[in-house]
Design an enzyme around this catalytic site. Structure first.
Site, short mmCIF file in Angstrom:
data_model
loop_
_atom_site.label_atom_id
_atom_site.label_comp_id
_atom_site.label_asym_id
_atom_site.label_seq_id
_atom_site.Cartn_x
_atom_site.Cartn_y
_atom_site.Cartn_z
N ASP A 32 0.87 -1.17 0.00
CA ASP A 32 0.00 0.00 0.00
C ASP A 32 0.91 1.22 0.00
OD1 ASP A 32 -2.30 1.80 0.46
OD2 ASP A 32 -3.34 -0.01 1.10
N LEU A 51 1.03 2.33 -6.63
CA LEU A 51 0.53 1.62 -7.81
C LEU A 51 0.79 2.37 -9.10
CD1 LEU A 51 -2.97 0.49 -6.48
CD2 LEU A 51 -1.10 -1.05 -7.13
N SER A 110 -16.32 -3.52 -9.19
CA SER A 110 -17.40 -2.89 -8.42
C SER A 110 -18.70 -2.89 -9.22
CB SER A 110 -17.02 -1.45 -8.08
OG SER A 110 -18.11 -0.74 -7.52
N TYR A 135 -15.17 6.79 -11.20
CA TYR A 135 -14.75 5.63 -10.42
C TYR A 135 -15.24 4.33 -11.09
CZ TYR A 135 -14.65 2.28 -6.53
OH TYR A 135 -14.44 1.17 -5.75
#
Length: 278
Positions: A32, A51, A110, A135
């Site tokens: 992370d 990332l 998602s 998103y």
């Protein structure tokens, strides 16, 4: 497996995955962007990496058998803020994974990839993309990225279209809830199924009011146990009347289907941060 990588290990969902994932491999490498994720479990190591930076994330994936990719900004933001972690970050994971010889990527997609579909349509895993936000658009991009890397390069991936993995405190959650035990089962089945190719499955518990159909993903062996109906009487007693003109109530994306592009969807929700502590 010898090595498994978990991105987004500092997040709420990542906090529940870390311990069970250590049971599936010799070494779990959690990663992370925070400095520390608390006490590590036996067999777990932590590497801080961004990332969006290939030179940081690629070394983390070296020697990995699989990647569980849960790292991202988990709310609607202006496109420019999501571009690095949610779009470029996904490309970096797939490209670095391919070069490292990773067998499979399990991705936290998602419901927001299909968030503008009506809940009453009872959509399946083959529903066309209808993102409700930037998103959600990032989830569409990554699903298509995963399909392309399977078609062109043979890199397997399972895309978990999570509906709502949070405490049941609203009427939408009576259908969309994914409990933490069912989340763990879902990720485990995405890892231990012998062959998955490119797959999509909805992340939802065994709710009586579930608004999606996982029938075509049954080969993954995911059989959820928990049911949000145990919360129904309390939730419905406090609920306001339904507004059938409100996309936030009628569409799969909930509040994300209603907010303007770039505006927070989570700000419209009462998500309890019950992150697991180590």
């Amino acid at each position: 497996m010898k090595k498994l990588v978990l991105t987004g290990a500092a997040g709420r969902l990542g906090s529940y995955l870390r311990e069970p994932l250590t049971a599936l491999c010799d070494t779990l490498v959690s990663t992370d962007i925070v400095d520390d994720i608390g006490t590590l479990y036996a067999g777990e190591t932590y590497v801080k990496a961004d990332l969006a930076q290939m030179d940081q994330i690629a070394p983390v994936l070296e020697g990995a058998d699989m990647v569980v990719h849960f790292g991202a900004i988990v709310d609607e933001k202006p496109f420019e803020e999501l571009l690095g972690p949610n779009f470029v970050g996904s490309y970096n994971i797939w490209e670095a994974g391919y070069k490292a010889g990773v067998k499979r990527i399990v991705y936290a997609s998602s419901i927001h990839a299909v968030g503008m579909h009506l809940k009453s349509d009872f959509i399946g895993i083959d529903a066309e993309h209808r993102p409700d936000t930037f998103y959600g658009l990032a989830k569409c991009f990554t699903e298509d990225l995963g399909r392309m890397y399977w078609d062109k390069r043979g890199l397997e991936s399972v895309h978990l279209r999570i509906l709502s993995c949070a405490q049941v405190n609203n009427t939408r959650a009576l259908g969309s809830w994914l409990s933490y035990p069912d989340l763990i089962q879902l990720v485990t089945r995405a890892i231990d199924t012998p062959s998955v190719g490119f797959s999509i499955i909805y992340g939802v518990s065994n709710n009586d009011r579930a608004p999606v159909d996982n029938a075509k993903a049954s080969f993954l062996g995911y059989r959820p146990i928990d049911n949000a109906e145990v919360y129904a009487a309390e939730v419905l007693a406090q609920a306001e009347p339904v507004d059938t003109t409100d996309p936030g109530q009628m569409c799969h994306g909930g509040p994300f289907a209603k907010v303007d592009l770039g505006q927070s969807g989570l700000a419209q929700m009462n998500v309890v941060n019950d992150k697991k502590q180590t």
